[in-house]
Scaffold this motif. Structure first.
Motif: not given
Lengths: 342, 406
Positions: B350-356
């Motif tokens: 989820r955090d990785a998606i937010a930093e896309t």
């Protein structure tokens, strides 16, 4: 009340309270089962006991949802800004605001729906038989269309409730017990009501309205009060549904005349009109049937449901309770003198 | 279906060289409730095709490398019948019964609004590609991400064009009149809100503001009013079915408005179905195959277009709808996020998606705090001689606007 009865009711109550722990994976389905019991029992108050078949009870369900939503949103935010299609901002609720919305929203929904029932009843109770059914259906359809064009409550976008601020499994438990509490209260209430003079009066209206009128029963008042009492429970159940579903739209969820609006009638027909247990048993049978077909015959579910409705209407018009009463009248306290010919 | 699957598996067999590597890969299961029947079925199928194309494309190019282990995507679908409550139920079913940990979005803002609370409750990251209404992004959802641009941007440049044309002909933009006919759903109501905002900036007057009938199958009454009020701009939004009905009846009723702007032209294949009737209509699009975006998996936008048509021959004679392209982009976001997260932990992903911050064939993808993509512009195309040519914004325009519409 006999000992046997006491044990029976006690066991049922214990089962109801323990159910979400016995079947933890089915909390939502069990909550929906209570919803079906509530709408069926309250439909039977007018449909079975008073002889007025409403197809518009879904109006109270949808209105209850919207009343609860508007109250909950208004507690924390501006409703018009929150529902705007153009979005903007981030809207959140505190625990206090959420629970205030839940309590005031549910009570407010029940109260508002009772008032609506009295007003609509005052207009529509002049209609009899199929005209009453169609008239109330018209009210529900019109209300759905009105709400879906009312921008302040989101119009056709529907409306989104806040998410429960805590753990999700607890939320499901909360919803289950809210529905269960409503359902048990309703059951206790109607089983008392039907044993009173009031119950006898609405039965008299069902059996022969002119005669009841001639006996001095103010029929319109009885009809309005009965429908208003049913509306309290349907409206409150709608409010709890609103919190459960979180997002709902006006025509397919809130004022869903062809789904829940018909299902509640089918439940009652299945179990037996005008009996205390008929709507409850019908709701259980119907919900079980629906869950099984939706889970195992996906794609055929509507056909199966249609077939069930046809079979019930054609072959079991008196429902399961009616069938039993005919076969085993002694179970219902009726005496049959065997061997004696008239 | 069989032809398509055969083509896909043939392609993947060639790309993999051997099936041994496929055996060693784990599986990441994504779930999606999608409209395969009901009024959004056309676009639901476009979106599903987009998902499937991306899944096979990513799987055949080595899958997803999480840590040092390779994984393949697979997607579990259910048909939501274009109904919100059904969609929400199916989302619960995907999460509870099928154990899905990551979701792809459904089709339409309405369905996304119904499903987002469910994924949010279960803390399931959902990358969606087909819900554009701004009303989705003010709920504070942490697990909702959208690769597409929000709806108010769809027809904004049409209003700007109308203002420019008014000036060019010596009129003041405030003299321009607008007629709006939109579906009563979150997406189209936000289209309307965007048009109203832009029209307001120019002081334009809205002379007709109507909602399309619920089943979107007859606009005769609205178009008759349009004939009477003679607006300078007619704006229509009603997904594919609304677009198809509008173009057909605009032709049949010989509606003559200088500028007609609508959404979902390609998805409804209005040129293929109604030919002449669709001429000179302006259509907003999230993506066009002529744009110069590219990435290592799908290649350029033009390459995506060609390969998608090869995999799905039913699109050979018509433009690839952007609904398919953005669906593929959503799957690509998951691949990118899994690899950056380096784990299958849901919160990490989820955090990785937010930093896309991903350059893709579909355009740049970067999410705002609220979860919508803020890095990609919309373009406006006009149907000119049966072809979709980009006419706005000027940075992307390849052709001049034909105005007024005869």
């Amino acid at each position: 009340m006999t000992m046997r009865r006491l044990v029976f009711y006690g066991a049922l109550l214990a089962l109801s309270l323990a159910a979400p722990f016995l079947f933890p994976a089915f909390k939502t389905q069990l909550a929906t089962l209570w919803l079906m019991i509530i709408v069926a029992l309250s439909w039977d108050m007018t449909g079975g006991q008073m002889g007025y078949n409403s197809l518009g009870n879904i109006f109270f369900y949808g209105t209850g949802m919207y009343v609860a939503a508007v109250i909950t949103i208004a507690i924390a935010h501006d409703v018009g800004e929150y529902t705007a299609a153009s979005g903007g901002g981030i809207y959140t609720w505190t625990w206090g605001q959420y629970f205030a919305g839940l309590v005031i929203g549910t009570l407010g929904a029940g109260f508002f729906c009772a008032v609506c029932a009295a007003v609509i009843g005052w207009i529509t109770f002049g209609l009899r038989g199929p005209y009453f059914a169609i008239g109330t259906l018209g009210v529900a359809i019109a209300a759905g269309e009105l709400v879906s064009n009312w921008d302040w409550v989101g119009g056709g976008q529907g409306i989104t409730m806040p998410n429960y601020p805590g753990d999700f499994e607890r939320f499901k438990l909360l919803i289950y017990y809210l529905f269960a509490a409503l359902g048990i209260t309703l059951f206790v209430f109607v089983s008392w009501l039907y044993s009173t003079r009031f119950g006898a009066a609405i039965n008299a209206i069902r059996d022969d309205e002119e005669k009841a009128e001639a006996m001095g029963i103010h029929t319109l008042r009885y009809k309005m009060v009965t429908w208003a009492m049913a509306a309290v429970f349907v409206g409150a159940a709608g409010a709890v549904s609103a919190f459960q579903l979180i997002h709902f739209e006006p025509l397919e969820t809130a004022y869903q005349t062809i789904n829940l609006g018909i299902f509640m009638v089918v439940c009652v027909l299945l179990g037996g009109k005008g009996t205390l247990w008929g709507p409850v048993i019908g709701a259980v049978m119907f919900h079980a049937f629906k869950e099984v077909t939706w889970s195992y015959f996906l794609g055929w579910q509507w056909i199966a449901l249609g077939a069930l409705i046809v079979v019930v209407v054609v072959y079991f018009q008196d429902g399961l309770m009616g069938y039993l009463r005919q076969r085993r009248p002694d179970w219902f306290g009726m005496r049959v003198d065997a061997g004696e010919t008239p | 279906m069989n032809v398509r699957n055969a083509l896909l598996s043939a392609a993947s067999a060639v790309a993999l060289g051997s099936s041994a590597s496929a055996m060693e890969c784990g599986t990441i299961t994504l779930g999606s409730a999608i409209s395969l029947t009901g009024k959004y079925a056309t676009n639901g199928v476009h979106a599903q095709n987009g998902y499937e194309f991306a899944v096979s494309k990513i799987n055949e190019s080595g899958g997803i490398t999480v840590g040092d282990k390779c994984h393949h995507f697979e997607v579990v679908y259910y048909d939501d019948e274009s109904k919100g409550d059904r969609g929400a139920t199916l989302a619960e079913r995907l999460i509870n019964q099928d154990g899905v940990q990551y979701m792809l979005g459904p089709y339409s803002s309405g369905l996304t609004k119904a499903i987002a609370p469910v994924t949010e409750k279960y803390r399931i990251p959902m990358v969606e590609a087909e819900g554009a209404s701004r009303s989705l992004f003010n709920k504070g959802y942490r697990y909702l991400f959208a690769v597409l641009s929000t709806s108010e941007q769809y027809l904004a440049s049409a209003i700007t064009l109308a203002a420019e044309k008014a000036k060019a002909t010596g009129k003041d933009p405030s003299e321009v009149t607008i007629a709006i006919a939109v579906e009563n759903d979150p997406f189209s109501l936000d289209i309307r809100a965007g048009v109203l905002e832009h029209a307001g900036e120019h002081g334009m007057r809205v002379v007709l503001d109507e909602k399309l009938p619920r089943d979107l199958s007859d606009l005769t009454a609205i178009l008759t009013k349009v004939k009477l009020v003679r607006p300078d701009v007619l704006v229509i939004s009603g997904h594919s079915k609304g677009a198809a009905t509008a173009v057909r009846q605009i032709g049949e009723q010989r509606i003559s408005v200088p500028m007609i702007a609508m959404t979902h032209c390609e998805a409804a294949d209005v040129t293929g179905n109604f030919g002449e009737f669709a001429e000179n209509i302006l259509c907003s699009t999230q993506w066009a195959e002529t744009l110069t975006y590219e990435d290592p998996i799908f290649g350029s936008a033009a390459n995506y277009n060609a390969e998608f048509k090869a995999a799905y021959p039913e699109y050979a004679e018509k433009p690839v709808p952007y609904q398919a392209a953005q669906a593929s982009a959503a799957v690509y976001v998951f691949k990118d996020a899994f690899e950056r997260a380096g784990s299958l932990d849901r919160e990490a992903v989820r955090d990785a998606i937010a930093e896309t911050d991903l350059a893709s064939f579909y355009g740049q993808i970067r999410f705002s705090e609220a979860g919508n993509n803020i890095a990609k512009p919309m373009v406006l195309r006009q149907i000119q001689n049966g072809r979709y040519n980009v006419v706005a914004p000027s940075a992307f325009a390849s052709h001049d606007l034909i105005w007024p519409r005869p």
